[in-house]
Design a protein around this motif. Structure first.
Motif, mmCIF file in Angstrom:
data_model
loop_
_atom_site.group_PDB
_atom_site.id
_atom_site.type_symbol
_atom_site.label_atom_id
_atom_site.label_comp_id
_atom_site.label_asym_id
_atom_site.label_seq_id
_atom_site.Cartn_x
_atom_site.Cartn_y
_atom_site.Cartn_z
ATOM 1 N N LYS A 141 0.833 -1.210 0.000
ATOM 2 C CA LYS A 141 0.000 0.000 0.000
ATOM 3 C C LYS A 141 0.865 1.255 0.000
ATOM 4 C CE LYS A 141 -4.074 -1.939 0.123
ATOM 5 N NZ LYS A 141 -5.017 -1.792 -1.013
ATOM 6 N N VAL A 142 1.921 1.210 0.803
ATOM 7 C CA VAL A 142 2.833 2.353 0.859
ATOM 8 C C VAL A 142 3.460 2.612 -0.504
ATOM 9 C CG1 VAL A 142 5.045 3.150 1.782
ATOM 10 C CG2 VAL A 142 3.348 2.137 3.313
ATOM 11 N N LYS A 143 3.885 1.531 -1.156
ATOM 12 C CA LYS A 143 4.515 1.650 -2.473
ATOM 13 C C LYS A 143 3.520 2.157 -3.513
ATOM 14 C CE LYS A 143 7.111 -1.028 -5.891
ATOM 15 N NZ LYS A 143 7.665 -2.374 -6.216
ATOM 16 N N ASP A 144 2.292 1.597 -3.492
ATOM 17 C CA ASP A 144 1.272 1.994 -4.471
ATOM 18 C C ASP A 144 0.898 3.461 -4.341
ATOM 19 O OD1 ASP A 144 1.254 -0.544 -5.424
ATOM 20 O OD2 ASP A 144 -0.551 -1.174 -4.349
ATOM 21 N N ASN A 145 0.898 3.963 -3.102
ATOM 22 C CA ASN A 145 0.479 5.347 -2.869
ATOM 23 C C ASN A 145 1.649 6.303 -2.703
ATOM 24 O OD1 ASN A 145 -2.650 5.203 -2.474
ATOM 25 N ND2 ASN A 145 -1.846 3.498 -1.293
ATOM 26 N N ASN A 146 2.845 5.792 -2.937
ATOM 27 C CA ASN A 146 4.072 6.612 -2.830
ATOM 28 C C ASN A 146 4.164 7.307 -1.465
ATOM 29 O OD1 ASN A 146 5.042 6.069 -5.451
ATOM 30 N ND2 ASN A 146 3.540 7.531 -6.283
ATOM 31 N N ILE A 147 3.786 6.563 -0.413
ATOM 32 C CA ILE A 147 3.818 7.099 0.938
ATOM 33 C C ILE A 147 5.146 6.700 1.570
ATOM 34 C CG2 ILE A 147 2.745 7.090 3.213
ATOM 35 C CD1 ILE A 147 0.135 6.282 1.847
ATOM 36 N N SER A 148 5.856 7.673 2.085
ATOM 37 C CA SER A 148 7.126 7.363 2.730
ATOM 38 C C SER A 148 7.282 8.075 4.070
ATOM 39 C CB SER A 148 8.293 7.730 1.822
ATOM 40 O OG SER A 148 8.248 9.108 1.486
ATOM 41 N N GLU A 149 6.709 9.267 4.154
ATOM 42 C CA GLU A 149 6.897 10.042 5.367
ATOM 43 C C GLU A 149 6.049 9.445 6.502
ATOM 44 O OE1 GLU A 149 6.105 14.119 4.791
ATOM 45 O OE2 GLU A 149 7.476 14.348 3.097
ATOM 46 N N GLY A 150 6.653 9.378 7.675
ATOM 47 C CA GLY A 150 5.923 8.922 8.864
ATOM 48 C C GLY A 150 5.836 7.424 8.981
ATOM 49 N N ILE A 151 6.420 6.672 8.034
ATOM 50 C CA ILE A 151 6.381 5.206 8.091
ATOM 51 C C ILE A 151 7.738 4.705 8.493
ATOM 52 C CG2 ILE A 151 5.979 3.091 6.816
ATOM 53 C CD1 ILE A 151 3.493 4.682 7.140
ATOM 54 N N SER A 152 7.774 3.868 9.533
ATOM 55 C CA SER A 152 9.047 3.279 9.966
ATOM 56 C C SER A 152 8.879 1.776 10.082
ATOM 57 C CB SER A 152 9.477 3.870 11.311
ATOM 58 O OG SER A 152 8.612 3.437 12.342
ATOM 59 N N ASP A 153 9.976 1.080 10.204
ATOM 60 C CA ASP A 153 9.944 -0.371 10.338
ATOM 61 C C ASP A 153 9.385 -0.811 11.679
ATOM 62 O OD1 ASP A 153 10.999 -0.678 7.865
ATOM 63 O OD2 ASP A 153 13.081 -0.818 8.538
ATOM 64 N N ASP A 154 9.331 0.094 12.653
ATOM 65 C CA ASP A 154 8.812 -0.226 13.969
ATOM 66 C C ASP A 154 7.289 -0.230 13.965
ATOM 67 O OD1 ASP A 154 11.397 -0.358 14.872
ATOM 68 O OD2 ASP A 154 11.446 1.772 15.494
#
Length: 236
Positions: free
Chosen positions: A223-236
């Motif tokens: 979902k992150v990749k499809d929506n080009n979402i990167s900010e605010g997302i961490s592996d935790d």
């Protein structure tokens, strides 16, 4: 023997051992889907072992699945009369005894049929389990499947057409669960009570059905990749 290590045994092995299983867990974890897939897998394997050639097994698979998987949606208004047997009014206004869903399924199972049949009790915790199951608690045990359990029914009140396929001996009706009949119940953790757990614990093996953390991580990443979402997302 009851203290099986569920974590080391497959669902198929557990189900073959006890012939009855509860899949429990949070809502939305695919318990009903998992129950059907378990049933389909065991039926397909039995059909493959029985058939002389693989093409014949494949061609008969869907028809066999349709006739050997019986899904019953449980709900608060479900009663013993609906499930096992009870009184009903026929077209002539006469009170007669009529088979419930489970007895109808048992009557439909031919004695020479060695392919597994499955009764999937969806959302089993939504019914008054002790009242609905009645004699089934005993009859479904492996040691009682051959001899059966007597039902408190006046055989004379059962129409002749209804008697066909029932186990009647010496004027008494018996609930006999076929050896090739398996039960899979699904239960949401947020809905069940301790009373329901204790009622089912002796007859069913329990299997936790929960979220697959790895799969959830994959979905989030997609979902992150499809929506080009990167900010605010961490592996935790």
């Amino acid at each position: 023997t009851e203290k099986l290590d569920n974590e080391q045994l497959s669902d198929k092995t557990l189900l073959e051992y006890k012939k009855a299983m509860i899949l429990y867990g949070p809502p939305g974890t695919g318990k009903s889907y998992q129950a059907r897939k378990m049933a389909e897998g065991m039926i397909a394997e039995a059909l493959r072992n029985k058939s002389a050639n693989i093409s014949e097994a494949i061609s008969n698979l869907q028809k066999t699945l349709d006739s050997h998987i019986h899904v019953l949606q449980m709900h608060p208004n479900y009663t013993y009369d609906d499930f096992i047997i009870g009184k009903s009014i026929d077209e002539n206004g006469k009170i007669v005894v009529k088979s419930g869903k489970l007895l109808q399924i048992i009557k439909s199972i031919k004695k020479e049929d060695k392919i597994p049949h499955f009764v999937i009790l969806d959302e089993i915790n939504r019914v008054d389990i002790s009242r609905v199951f009645g004699e089934l608690f005993t009859a479904m045990e492996p040691s009682y499947r051959e001899k059966g359990v007597e039902l408190c029914v006046n055989v004379n009140d059962i129409p002749e057409v209804e008697k066909e396929g029932l186990d009647i001996k010496d004027g008494k009706l018996y609930l006999k669960v076929p050896q090739n009949l398996y039960f899979i119940g699904t239960m949401n953790m947020i809905d069940f009570s301790l009373e329901q757990v204790f009622a089912l614990r002796r007859c069913f093996l329990w299997r936790l059905s929960t979220y697959d953390a790895d799969r959830l991580d994959e979905i989030i990443s997609e979902k992150v990749k499809d929506n080009n979402i990167s900010e605010g997302i961490s592996d935790d």
